[in-house]
Enzyme design. Structure first.
Site, short mmCIF file in Angstrom:
data_model
loop_
_atom_site.label_atom_id
_atom_site.label_comp_id
_atom_site.label_asym_id
_atom_site.label_seq_id
_atom_site.Cartn_x
_atom_site.Cartn_y
_atom_site.Cartn_z
N LYS A 1 41.91 90.09 104.79
CA LYS A 1 43.19 89.56 104.32
C LYS A 1 43.10 88.04 104.19
O LYS A 1 42.49 87.38 105.03
CB LYS A 1 44.28 89.92 105.32
CG LYS A 1 45.62 89.32 104.96
CD LYS A 1 46.76 90.12 105.49
CE LYS A 1 47.06 89.87 106.95
NZ LYS A 1 48.15 90.74 107.40
N ASP B 1 40.95 92.28 118.95
CA ASP B 1 42.15 91.46 118.68
C ASP B 1 42.40 90.52 119.86
O ASP B 1 41.96 90.79 120.98
CB ASP B 1 43.38 92.35 118.44
CG ASP B 1 44.46 91.61 117.65
OD1 ASP B 1 44.67 91.95 116.46
OD2 ASP B 1 45.09 90.68 118.20
N GLY C 1 47.60 98.35 116.07
CA GLY C 1 46.66 99.47 115.95
C GLY C 1 46.89 100.47 114.84
O GLY C 1 46.24 101.51 114.82
N ASP D 1 38.94 86.61 121.13
CA ASP D 1 38.76 85.98 119.81
C ASP D 1 37.51 86.59 119.16
O ASP D 1 36.41 86.50 119.71
CB ASP D 1 38.58 84.47 120.04
CG ASP D 1 38.37 83.71 118.75
OD1 ASP D 1 38.08 84.34 117.71
OD2 ASP D 1 38.47 82.47 118.79
C1 LIG Z 1 48.89 91.62 110.86
S1 LIG Z 1 48.26 91.77 112.49
C2 LIG Z 1 47.16 93.14 112.33
C3 LIG Z 1 47.85 94.47 112.21
C4 LIG Z 1 46.88 95.64 112.40
N1 LIG Z 1 45.93 95.75 111.28
C5 LIG Z 1 47.61 96.97 112.53
O1 LIG Z 1 47.50 97.79 111.60
O2 LIG Z 1 48.27 97.21 113.55
C6 LIG Z 1 47.13 90.40 112.58
C7 LIG Z 1 46.36 90.35 113.87
O3 LIG Z 1 45.29 89.39 113.76
C8 LIG Z 1 44.99 88.99 115.08
N2 LIG Z 1 44.10 87.82 115.10
C9 LIG Z 1 44.31 86.60 114.57
N3 LIG Z 1 43.26 85.78 114.84
C10 LIG Z 1 42.35 86.51 115.55
C11 LIG Z 1 41.08 86.22 116.12
N4 LIG Z 1 40.52 85.01 116.02
N5 LIG Z 1 40.43 87.20 116.78
C12 LIG Z 1 41.00 88.44 116.90
N6 LIG Z 1 42.20 88.76 116.38
C13 LIG Z 1 42.88 87.82 115.72
C14 LIG Z 1 46.39 88.73 115.67
O4 LIG Z 1 46.35 88.73 117.09
C15 LIG Z 1 47.20 89.90 115.08
O5 LIG Z 1 47.31 90.97 116.00
#
Ligand SMILES: C[S@@+](CC[C@H](N)C(=O)[O-])C[C@H]1O[C@@H](n2cnc3c(N)ncnc32)[C@H](O)[C@@H]1O
Length: 175
Positions: free
Chosen positions: A130, A49, A28, A68
């Site tokens: 990203k 997420d 978050g 998802d």
């Molecule tokens: C690097 S972390 C994000 C960090 C966040 N921006 C923060 O500032 O706290 C990447 C996130 O992408 C999420 N993620 C990956 N595939 C996803 C999907 N299909 N739907 C939702 N979230 C997804 C993962 O669960 C993970 O929490």
């Protein structure tokens, strides 16, 4: 400095009062930064997420969904709250250590986010996503160039020097 802060300083992605979709939002920190520093409490954030946010309390501007981001169930929620002035996606796959598996999963996620933007972003809206370098960056940028007045890659200084992640920025969605 946070990556989103650097992106915002360079590209002015989000304005006070915006309706923002945050994809891959957990735990978050981007959500909290957007709430406090960019919206200054004035605007709305839909945070999605696979995992729950780790914010206590969840700020009043934030509506969070666990699931998802590309599933039918979550898409219905996104339609309810949209369209959006900005979409920010820090979503990343679970890394396997196999570079070609990781980059192809990252490309898949990036393409899904561009598709979300084509469905849910307002005209003139902005997108940040990203992608892992080598993960079809040029293919995704090409898709973004047909959707936005400007699209380019940006590597924030805050990314570790050994990190292979990069951000693609789409500015001013075509009406
Ligand atoms: C690097 S972390 C994000 C960090 C966040 N921006 C923060 O500032 O706290 C990447 C996130 O992408 C999420 N993620 C990956 N595939 C996803 C999907 N299909 N739907 C939702 N979230 C997804 C993962 O669960 C993970 O929490």
């Amino acid at each position: 400095m946070y990556k989103l802060e650097e992106i915002q300083q360079n590209f002015k992605i989000i304005r006070t009062g915006d309706n923002v979709l945050d994809v891959g939002a957990a735990p978050g920190s981007w959500t909290l930064y957007t709430h406090r520093m960019l919206l200054k409490g004035n605007g709305t954030i839909i945070a999605v997420d696979l995992n729950p946010l780790n914010l206590n309390p969840v700020p009043p501007t934030v509506t969070a969904y666990v699931g998802d981001a590309f599933s039918k169930e979550i898409r219905e929620k996104l339609v309810e709250h949209g369209p959006y002035d900005a979409i920010i996606s820090d979503a990343a796959p679970m890394t396997t250590g196999n570079r070609s598996v990781d980059t192809s999963r990252s490309e898949w996620l990036a393409e899904q986010v561009v598709y979300l933007a084509s469905e849910h972003l307002k005209p003139h809206g902005n997108l940040v996503l990203k992608i892992y370098q080598g993960g079809g960056q040029e293919t995704v940028l090409k898709q973004m160039r047909s959707l936005f007045a400007k699209a380019r890659a940006f590597k924030p200084k805050a990314c570790r020097s050994d990190s292979f992640e990069v951000y693609l920025i789409g500015l001013d969605r075509n009406p």
